[in-house]
Design a protein around this motif. Sequence first.
Motif, PDB file in Angstrom:
ATOM      1  N   THR A 292       0.852  -1.187   0.000  1.00 26.54           N
ATOM      2  CA  THR A 292       0.000   0.000   0.000  1.00 26.54           C
ATOM      3  C   THR A 292       0.887   1.236   0.000  1.00 26.54           C
ATOM      4  O   THR A 292       1.737   1.400   0.878  1.00 26.54           O
ATOM      5  CB  THR A 292      -0.919   0.019   1.230  1.00 26.54           C
ATOM      6  N   TYR A 293       0.663   2.099  -0.978  1.00 28.90           N
ATOM      7  CA  TYR A 293       1.496   3.298  -1.118  1.00 28.90           C
ATOM      8  C   TYR A 293       0.692   4.555  -0.826  1.00 28.90           C
ATOM      9  O   TYR A 293      -0.482   4.673  -1.189  1.00 28.90           O
ATOM     10  CB  TYR A 293       2.058   3.391  -2.541  1.00 28.90           C
ATOM     11  N   GLU A 294       1.341   5.483  -0.141  1.00 33.29           N
ATOM     12  CA  GLU A 294       0.813   6.822   0.021  1.00 33.29           C
ATOM     13  C   GLU A 294       1.985   7.795  -0.036  1.00 33.29           C
ATOM     14  O   GLU A 294       3.145   7.397   0.156  1.00 33.29           O
ATOM     15  CB  GLU A 294       0.055   6.984   1.338  1.00 33.29           C
ATOM     16  N   ASP A 295       1.727   9.034  -0.306  1.00 33.00           N
ATOM     17  CA  ASP A 295       2.772  10.032  -0.417  1.00 33.00           C
ATOM     18  C   ASP A 295       3.583  10.119   0.876  1.00 33.00           C
ATOM     19  O   ASP A 295       3.024  10.307   1.952  1.00 33.00           O
ATOM     20  CB  ASP A 295       2.149  11.400  -0.732  1.00 33.00           C
ATOM     21  N   GLY A 296       4.898   9.939   0.775  1.00 32.29           N
ATOM     22  CA  GLY A 296       5.781  10.058   1.928  1.00 32.29           C
ATOM     23  C   GLY A 296       6.010   8.774   2.693  1.00 32.29           C
ATOM     24  O   GLY A 296       6.752   8.786   3.686  1.00 32.29           O
ATOM     25  N   ILE A 297       5.434   7.644   2.260  1.00 28.25           N
ATOM     26  CA  ILE A 297       5.553   6.414   3.048  1.00 28.25           C
ATOM     27  C   ILE A 297       6.971   5.845   3.016  1.00 28.25           C
ATOM     28  O   ILE A 297       7.368   5.079   3.895  1.00 28.25           O
ATOM     29  CB  ILE A 297       4.530   5.363   2.572  1.00 28.25           C
ATOM     30  N   THR A 298       7.762   6.234   2.005  1.00 24.88           N
ATOM     31  CA  THR A 298       9.141   5.747   1.935  1.00 24.88           C
ATOM     32  C   THR A 298      10.122   6.700   2.616  1.00 24.88           C
ATOM     33  O   THR A 298      11.316   6.413   2.669  1.00 24.88           O
ATOM     34  CB  THR A 298       9.559   5.555   0.466  1.00 24.88           C
ATOM     35  N   ALA A 299       9.624   7.822   3.140  1.00 26.52           N
ATOM     36  CA  ALA A 299      10.498   8.776   3.820  1.00 26.52           C
ATOM     37  C   ALA A 299      10.905   8.243   5.188  1.00 26.52           C
ATOM     38  O   ALA A 299      10.296   7.318   5.727  1.00 26.52           O
ATOM     39  CB  ALA A 299       9.782  10.127   3.962  1.00 26.52           C
ATOM     40  N   GLY A 300      11.933   8.833   5.761  1.00 25.34           N
ATOM     41  CA  GLY A 300      12.389   8.419   7.085  1.00 25.34           C
ATOM     42  C   GLY A 300      11.376   8.773   8.152  1.00 25.34           C
ATOM     43  O   GLY A 300      10.501   9.627   7.950  1.00 25.34           O
ATOM     44  N   VAL A 301      11.506   8.140   9.306  1.00 21.40           N
ATOM     45  CA  VAL A 301      10.519   8.345  10.371  1.00 21.40           C
ATOM     46  C   VAL A 301      10.534   9.773  10.902  1.00 21.40           C
ATOM     47  O   VAL A 301       9.547  10.241  11.473  1.00 21.40           O
ATOM     48  CB  VAL A 301      10.744   7.349  11.518  1.00 21.40           C
ATOM     49  N   ASP A 302      11.655  10.484  10.733  1.00 21.43           N
ATOM     50  CA  ASP A 302      11.750  11.859  11.211  1.00 21.43           C
ATOM     51  C   ASP A 302      11.371  12.875  10.136  1.00 21.43           C
ATOM     52  O   ASP A 302      11.381  14.079  10.401  1.00 21.43           O
ATOM     53  CB  ASP A 302      13.174  12.152  11.703  1.00 21.43           C
ATOM     54  N   ASP A 303      11.046  12.398   8.951  1.00 21.77           N
ATOM     55  CA  ASP A 303      10.671  13.296   7.859  1.00 21.77           C
ATOM     56  C   ASP A 303       9.250  13.807   8.085  1.00 21.77           C
ATOM     57  O   ASP A 303       8.344  13.026   8.371  1.00 21.77           O
ATOM     58  CB  ASP A 303      10.746  12.541   6.526  1.00 21.77           C
ATOM     59  N   PRO A 304       9.008  15.113   7.976  1.00 25.70           N
ATOM     60  CA  PRO A 304       7.658  15.644   8.202  1.00 25.70           C
ATOM     61  C   PRO A 304       6.629  15.149   7.198  1.00 25.70           C
ATOM     62  O   PRO A 304       5.425  15.223   7.453  1.00 25.70           O
ATOM     63  CB  PRO A 304       7.850  17.168   8.100  1.00 25.70           C
ATOM     64  N   ASP A 305       7.089  14.631   6.043  1.00 28.70           N
ATOM     65  CA  ASP A 305       6.152  14.087   5.058  1.00 28.70           C
ATOM     66  C   ASP A 305       5.634  12.711   5.454  1.00 28.70           C
ATOM     67  O   ASP A 305       4.685  12.211   4.862  1.00 28.70           O
ATOM     68  CB  ASP A 305       6.813  13.998   3.678  1.00 28.70           C
ATOM     69  N   ARG A 306       6.269  12.102   6.451  1.00 30.22           N
ATOM     70  CA  ARG A 306       5.872  10.761   6.887  1.00 30.22           C
ATOM     71  C   ARG A 306       4.786  10.888   7.957  1.00 30.22           C
ATOM     72  O   ARG A 306       5.015  11.437   9.030  1.00 30.22           O
ATOM     73  CB  ARG A 306       7.073  10.013   7.444  1.00 30.22           C
ATOM     74  N   THR A 307       3.587  10.400   7.656  1.00 30.18           N
ATOM     75  CA  THR A 307       2.467  10.519   8.600  1.00 30.18           C
ATOM     76  C   THR A 307       1.858   9.166   8.940  1.00 30.18           C
ATOM     77  O   THR A 307       0.764   9.114   9.496  1.00 30.18           O
ATOM     78  CB  THR A 307       1.374  11.431   8.016  1.00 30.18           C
ATOM     79  N   ASN A 308       2.538   8.075   8.597  1.00 21.95           N
ATOM     80  CA  ASN A 308       1.986   6.748   8.807  1.00 21.95           C
ATOM     81  C   ASN A 308       3.053   5.850   9.424  1.00 21.95           C
ATOM     82  O   ASN A 308       4.200   5.831   8.970  1.00 21.95           O
ATOM     83  CB  ASN A 308       1.507   6.159   7.474  1.00 21.95           C
ATOM     84  N   ALA A 309       2.682   5.103  10.457  1.00 18.16           N
ATOM     85  CA  ALA A 309       3.626   4.177  11.084  1.00 18.16           C
ATOM     86  C   ALA A 309       3.856   2.935  10.236  1.00 18.16           C
ATOM     87  O   ALA A 309       4.841   2.219  10.419  1.00 18.16           O
ATOM     88  CB  ALA A 309       3.118   3.760  12.462  1.00 18.16           C
ATOM     89  N   TYR A 310       2.938   2.663   9.291  1.00 17.22           N
ATOM     90  CA  TYR A 310       3.061   1.468   8.456  1.00 17.22           C
ATOM     91  C   TYR A 310       3.997   1.723   7.277  1.00 17.22           C
ATOM     92  O   TYR A 310       4.011   2.809   6.698  1.00 17.22           O
ATOM     93  CB  TYR A 310       1.695   1.031   7.956  1.00 17.22           C
TER      94      TYR A 310
END
Length: 355
Positions: A292-310
Motif C-alpha cells: 500500500t502506497y501513500e505520499d511520503g511512506i518511503t520517507a524516514g521516520v523523522d521526515d515531516p512528510d511521513r504521517t503513517n507508522a506502516y
Amino acid sequence: MKNIYRYLAALTILTAILFNMTGVQAGNKDRSGQAGAPELLINPWAGSAGWGGVNTANVRGVESMFGNIAGLAYVNKLELGFSQTSWLKGSGIGISNFGLGVRAGETGVIGLSVFSMNFGELDVTTTDQPDGTGATFKPSLLNFALAYSKSFSNSISAGLTIRIVSESIPDASAQGLCLDAGVMYVTGERDQAKFGIALRNLGPTMKFTGDGFSIKAFFQGNDNSISVFQRSESFELPTQLRIGASYDFYIGEMSRLTMAGNFTSNSFSKDQFGLGLEYGLKEILVLRAAYTYEDGITAGVDDPDRTNAYKGLSLGGTVEVPLSKKSDLKLGIDYAYQSTDNFRGTQVFGIRLKY
C-alpha cells in the motif's frame, strides 16, 4: 447487462456526491489527526489485513463488514469469525473482534460484529501528582455493527451497515453512529472479474461529555468553590471511499492466482493506492501479499512528510479445511503481518467457521 452498468455508474456518482457532502477534502494531509474515532480505520480481520485491504472488490463473508459490506451476501448459510490483533506490537495494545453472518431468505444475509480495543491499565495522573496517584483506569473503545447485504442477481450485490461507536474513560465518554455502504459487481465465465465500491464511516460528529470536563473554581471574594463545566469540541469521523477491482487467473483445476488493486480516498489523511496478489491451492492453502502506497511512506521516520507508522508491506495466509464429509462445515485459520516503523509490526490471528 446495460442496466447493470447504468446502476453501477449511478451508484459511483451518488457515492462521490455523498462523500463530498461530508464537508471534508479527501486526501488532505494537513488534516491528518484531526478526525476522531481512528479505530474505525483499523482492519481487525486477518484475511483482508494480510492482503493490505486491497480486496474491496472480492472480500467475502464476515470480513466484509470492514472492507465492503456487499461481500456479506456471499455467506452460504452461517459464518462465525473471531480475530485477535497485536496492534503495533510492543505498544501493549490489543484488539478483539467478533463477526457473525446468517442467511435470511434466498438473497439476503444479516451480519453482526463487535470490535473492542484493549489498552490495559493506565495510571491516573493529575496536575498535582503528574507521576501518578496510585490509581489506575481502563479506556474503552468499542463499536457494534448491524449489517444487511443482498444479492440482486448473480452479478451484483449491495449492503448497508449501521455502526454504533463508543469511546470512554471513567469520567468522560462519547457515542456516535455511522453508516457503511457498498456494492460489488462480478462478471466472466468463472466470475473471475470483480469490481467494488465502499463508502465507510459516514455519520454526524461526536463529542465527549462527562465529569472529566468539570473543574472547581472560586469567585473573587467568595470562599465557596463551585463546579464549572468546560465545553468539549466536537469531532468528525474518518470517512473514506474505497474503489477496487480484482481478476482471478486459474492455473489448471487446482490453483488460482488473483491480482487486486485498490484506491482509498481518506477524508483526514493521504490517499492510498494498493496492489496485491493472492495464491490459492485448492482453496485449502491461500497465501497473500500486498503493498500500500501513500505520499511520503518511503520517507524516514523523522521526515515531516511521513504521517503513517506502516511501511506498506502486508503478508498473510489461510488454511481452510472441511470438518465433515456429510456437510459444508469448514474451519479456517488466518494470519496477517503488517510491517511498521518503531514497532515490531502488527500481527492478526483469526479463526472462522463456515457452513
